[in-house]
Scaffold this motif. Structure first.
Motif, PDB file in Angstrom:
ATOM      1  N   GLY A   5       0.795  -1.222   0.000  1.00 17.65           N
ATOM      2  CA  GLY A   5       0.000   0.000   0.000  1.00 17.65           C
ATOM      3  C   GLY A   5       0.827   1.272   0.000  1.00 17.65           C
ATOM      4  N   LEU A   6       2.108   1.163  -0.326  1.00 15.61           N
ATOM      5  CA  LEU A   6       2.990   2.336  -0.362  1.00 15.61           C
ATOM      6  C   LEU A   6       3.253   2.700  -1.820  1.00 15.61           C
ATOM      7  N   LYS A   7       2.837   3.877  -2.199  1.00 13.53           N
ATOM      8  CA  LYS A   7       2.943   4.246  -3.616  1.00 13.53           C
ATOM      9  C   LYS A   7       3.551   5.620  -3.867  1.00 13.53           C
ATOM     10  N   ARG A   8       3.768   6.370  -2.792  1.00 16.35           N
ATOM     11  CA  ARG A   8       4.222   7.742  -2.982  1.00 16.35           C
ATOM     12  C   ARG A   8       5.755   7.793  -3.016  1.00 16.35           C
ATOM     13  N   VAL A   9       6.292   7.902  -4.232  1.00 17.02           N
ATOM     14  CA  VAL A   9       7.745   7.895  -4.427  1.00 17.02           C
ATOM     15  C   VAL A   9       8.166   9.211  -5.079  1.00 17.02           C
ATOM     16  N   ALA A  10       9.170   9.865  -4.496  1.00 19.99           N
ATOM     17  CA  ALA A  10       9.703  11.111  -5.052  1.00 19.99           C
ATOM     18  C   ALA A  10      11.047  10.838  -5.717  1.00 19.99           C
ATOM     19  N   LEU A  11      11.358  11.595  -6.764  1.00 23.81           N
ATOM     20  CA  LEU A  11      12.639  11.495  -7.458  1.00 23.81           C
ATOM     21  C   LEU A  11      13.477  12.723  -7.128  1.00 23.81           C
ATOM     22  N   TYR A  12      14.720  12.510  -6.698  1.00 22.72           N
ATOM     23  CA  TYR A  12      15.615  13.639  -6.494  1.00 22.72           C
ATOM     24  C   TYR A  12      16.749  13.568  -7.518  1.00 22.72           C
ATOM     25  N   GLY A  13      16.977  14.667  -8.240  1.00 25.02           N
ATOM     26  CA  GLY A  13      18.110  14.747  -9.145  1.00 25.02           C
ATOM     27  C   GLY A  13      17.762  14.482 -10.586  1.00 25.02           C
ATOM     28  N   PRO A  14      17.104  15.414 -11.274  1.00 23.88           N
ATOM     29  CA  PRO A  14      16.774  15.196 -12.685  1.00 23.88           C
ATOM     30  C   PRO A  14      18.039  14.997 -13.508  1.00 23.88           C
ATOM     31  N   GLY A  15      17.998  14.083 -14.437  1.00 24.42           N
ATOM     32  CA  GLY A  15      19.170  13.775 -15.258  1.00 24.42           C
ATOM     33  C   GLY A  15      19.054  12.365 -15.795  1.00 24.42           C
ATOM     34  N   GLU A  16      20.169  11.854 -16.307  1.00 23.80           N
ATOM     35  CA  GLU A  16      20.161  10.529 -16.927  1.00 23.80           C
ATOM     36  C   GLU A  16      19.792   9.437 -15.933  1.00 23.80           C
TER      37      GLU A  16
END
Length: 218
Positions: free
Chosen positions: A119-130
């Motif tokens: 039930g865990l779905k909230r994921v954040a991305l840090y560091g736009p790039g390849e």
């Protein structure tokens, strides 16, 4: 363009050699100052790199035709030996990159694949790039949609999502924070932890070295 994969497996000097040989091999007029800007290093270092490659027989210097009052300028050319070296380094770089991507994807899958079931779905991305592109594709394969993309420098868009300032992460409800970098993640993890972000939610593309081992090897 050669991506920055600053790791022992590829070697920083190998990466730098490939960057220089690639730039010279493009055949456009190139001053040492142009090259130093492209590499992101000081002019003196660029001069040392070029001299080392010339000593190995990979690069040769030719005087530009010039007026008597003009400053001396050099043109850089790849030798046949330099062209062969560039081809070999390109092959090694591509092979290493593919291996790096596979390992990063597997590490990320192992860390995240159980989240939807719990039930865990909230994921954040840090560091736009390849690295974030690979992380984004892996999230999508697992049926996860990132709640946002965050970076040290906010502004612009990444894969259609606005890049938000990292300070906003502290106020965002998320179950995991993917630190999207192919470099060793320890420094970035420490930096984000100092901003108050929860270390237990960090997910990295490479397994971090435990702090006790880091301090003992320092």
């Amino acid at each position: 363009h050669v991506h920055n994969l600053n790791t022992p497996a590829i070697g920083r000097h190998v990466e730098r050699d490939l960057e220089i040989l690639t730039a010279i091999g493009e055949g456009r007029p190139l001053t040492q100052r142009d090259l130093s800007r492209r590499l992101g290093v000081a002019l003196g270092l660029t001069n040392l790199y070029l001299k080392r490659l010339a000593k190995k027989g990979y690069v040769k210097f030719i005087d530009f035709p010039r007026r008597p009052a003009a400053r001396k300028r050099l043109r850089y050319l790849l030798t046949a030996k330099g062209l062969a070296e560039k081809s070999q380094l390109t092959y090694e770089h591509m092979a290493y990159s593919l291996s790096l991507y596979r390992r990063a994807r597997q590490t990320l899958r192992e860390a995240l694949e159980q989240l939807p079931q719990n039930g865990l779905k909230r994921v954040a991305l840090y560091g736009p790039g390849e690295a974030a592109e690979l992380a984004y594709l892996t999230l999508k394969e697992l049926g996860l949609e990132p709640i946002g993309v965050f970076g040290r420098d906010a502004g612009g868009h990444f894969l259609g999502l606005p890049v938000r300032p990292v300070a906003e992460l502290a106020h965002e409800e998320c179950d995991r924070i993917v630190l999207a970098t192919f470099d060793r993640p320890e420094g970035l993890a420490d930096e984000l932890a100092a901003l108050g972000l929860p270390i237990e939610k960090f997910v990295t593309l490479r397994r971090p070295v435990p702090k006790e081992k880091r301090s003992s090897s320092a």
